[in-house]
Design an enzyme around this catalytic site. Structure first.
Site, PDB file in Angstrom:
ATOM      1  N   LEU A  33     -13.480 -82.877  34.639  1.00 49.37           N
ATOM      2  CA  LEU A  33     -14.877 -82.680  35.027  1.00 49.37           C
ATOM      3  C   LEU A  33     -15.360 -81.259  34.746  1.00 49.37           C
ATOM      4  CD1 LEU A  33     -14.718 -84.559  38.456  1.00 49.37           C
ATOM      5  CD2 LEU A  33     -15.377 -85.476  36.216  1.00 49.37           C
ATOM      6  N   GLY A  36     -21.530 -80.362  33.905  1.00 54.27           N
ATOM      7  CA  GLY A  36     -22.408 -81.476  33.525  1.00 54.27           C
ATOM      8  C   GLY A  36     -22.168 -82.681  34.427  1.00 54.27           C
ATOM      9  N   HIS A  37     -20.882 -83.029  34.637  1.00 52.38           N
ATOM     10  CA  HIS A  37     -20.567 -84.152  35.539  1.00 52.38           C
ATOM     11  C   HIS A  37     -21.061 -83.831  36.963  1.00 52.38           C
ATOM     12  CE1 HIS A  37     -17.084 -84.644  32.611  1.00 52.38           C
ATOM     13  NE2 HIS A  37     -17.628 -85.840  32.577  1.00 52.38           N
ATOM     14  N   GLY A 147     -24.942 -88.582  31.320  1.00 55.54           N
ATOM     15  CA  GLY A 147     -25.436 -87.344  30.721  1.00 55.54           C
ATOM     16  C   GLY A 147     -26.109 -87.589  29.379  1.00 55.54           C
ATOM     17  N   ASP A 150     -24.422 -87.466  25.682  1.00 55.05           N
ATOM     18  CA  ASP A 150     -23.990 -88.656  24.943  1.00 55.05           C
ATOM     19  C   ASP A 150     -25.192 -89.586  24.803  1.00 55.05           C
ATOM     20  OD1 ASP A 150     -21.181 -88.002  24.622  1.00 55.05           O
ATOM     21  OD2 ASP A 150     -21.089 -88.169  26.792  1.00 55.05           O
ATOM     22  N   MET A 184     -21.756 -78.647  27.274  1.00 57.09           N
ATOM     23  CA  MET A 184     -20.504 -78.825  28.032  1.00 57.09           C
ATOM     24  C   MET A 184     -19.901 -80.178  27.699  1.00 57.09           C
ATOM     25  SD  MET A 184     -21.261 -77.163  31.705  1.00 57.09           S
ATOM     26  CE  MET A 184     -21.810 -75.463  31.790  1.00 57.09           C
TER      27      MET A 184
HETATM   28  O1  PAF Z   1     -18.954 -90.789  29.114  1.00 59.82           O
HETATM   29  C1  PAF Z   1     -17.829 -91.102  29.536  1.00 59.82           C
HETATM   30  O2  PAF Z   1     -17.120 -90.304  30.161  1.00 59.82           O
HETATM   31  C2  PAF Z   1     -17.297 -92.502  29.270  1.00 59.82           C
HETATM   32  O3  PAF Z   1     -17.696 -92.967  28.016  1.00 59.82           O
HETATM   33  C3  PAF Z   1     -17.662 -93.515  30.371  1.00 59.82           C
HETATM   34  C4  PAF Z   1     -19.158 -93.728  30.475  1.00 59.82           C
HETATM   35  C5  PAF Z   1     -17.136 -93.022  31.709  1.00 59.82           C
HETATM   36  C6  PAF Z   1     -17.015 -94.871  30.068  1.00 59.82           C
HETATM   37  O4  PAF Z   1     -15.633 -94.773  29.981  1.00 59.82           O
END
Ligand code: PAF
Length: 285
Positions: A33, A36-37, A147, A150, A184
């Site tokens: 993590l 961003g998370h 986020g 992606d 990040m």
């Molecule tokens: O973005 C991510 O970390 C992964 O693609 C997700 C959405 C957790 C699915 O495994």
């Protein structure tokens, strides 16, 4: 924070909270993590009563030659960060629970998954859509947080949620950046110090494109100028793609006539590390 590893236990806990009228926010992650998370966790906590975070390095979204086995798994550090944020439940399932033996059902989101990451990483979005669908069935959140870094994953998941009638609102959090502009990402920790310095080129290229557009360039000319910025700043990096796409369909666009907003997407390989980034542009009024 309660750490739960079985689907049955998580369902029992969440069913009780749901019948007490609590809303549930969900942040699916693969761990390692970063801020961003944590910003997604904060968003969930600010609008939902209960926040569930999953950490599951999903095998089906990695190709055999990719980094599944070396993907970072600093689970204790991650758990400590989530506890500090006040997360209610950390879901840490086993792969054999998520995919029971003989598991052979997949979710494929066509069109949106086809180009860009879907082209470079065939089956990647099949794995993402499948695991997110499974996690949505298990957690049944009111809102789920992803986020913008992606961007194509967000488009795939939004399309899946719409097509499959999941009663879940998908909320997107802005890309968080390091002081030099690098987005990040859990994979930044793979970069050698030299590649880390060059990695900022993805962002300088995107920022360059934005300023070329501000100066009145067409999309095609801004793309050419952006490619030049990239190759001058990081001549030994491999630019995989740099393009303009519709945020929902992820089809290429040639002008702002094709979309109200466009996403500028970039992917590049620095050494053995692949990085992706994007910015959203609106037409100048
Ligand atoms: O973005 C991510 O970390 C992964 O693609 C997700 C959405 C957790 C699915 O495994």
């Amino acid at each position: 924070m309660k750490t739960i590893s079985t689907i049955a236990d998580l369902r029992t806990e969440l069913a009780a909270l749901r019948s007490a009228g609590k809303t549930i926010g969900f942040v699916p992650t693969m761990g390692a993590l970063h801020d961003g998370h944590l910003s997604l966790v904060k968003m969930s906590k600010s609008v939902c009563d209960i926040t569930v975070v999953s950490i599951f390095v999903n095998p089906t979204q990695f190709a055999p030659h990719e980094d599944f086995s070396k993907y970072p798994r600093p689970i204790e550090e991650d758990a400590a960060l989530l506890a500090t944020e006040g997360v209610n439940f950390l879901f840490l399932p086993e792969a054999s629970d998520i995919y029971p033996p003989g598991s052979s059902t997949f979710v494929i989101v066509e069109e949106v998954s086809k180009e860009f990451e879907g082209f470079v990483r065939p089956d990647h979005f099949r794995g993402v859509a499948t695991v997110v669908s499974l996690l949505f069935h298990i957690v049944t959140p009111d809102k789920a947080f992803f986020g913008q870094k992606d961007a194509q994953q967000v488009a795939v998941i939004k399309r899946m949620v719409r097509d499959q009638h999941f009663p879940i609102e998908i909320v997107t959090g802005d890309t968080l950046r390091e002081p030099d502009g690098l987005a990040m990402s859990s994979r930044n920790r793979y970069l050698s110090p030299e590649d880390r310095r060059k990695a900022t080129t993805l962002y300088t290229t995107l920022a360059g494109i934005e300023s070329f557009m501000d100066s009145g360039y067409s999309l095609a000319d801004a793309k050419l100028a952006g490619m030049k910025v990239f190759s001058e700043a990081a001549p030994d990096a491999v630019l995989e793609y740099l393009d303009f796409v519709h945020p929902e369909t992820f089809q290429r666009v040639d002008s702002f006539n094709d979309a109200e907003k466009i996403v500028v997407v970039i992917a590049a390989r620095l050494g053995s590390t692949r990085l992706i980034d994007n910015i959203i542009l609106s037409p100048k009024t």
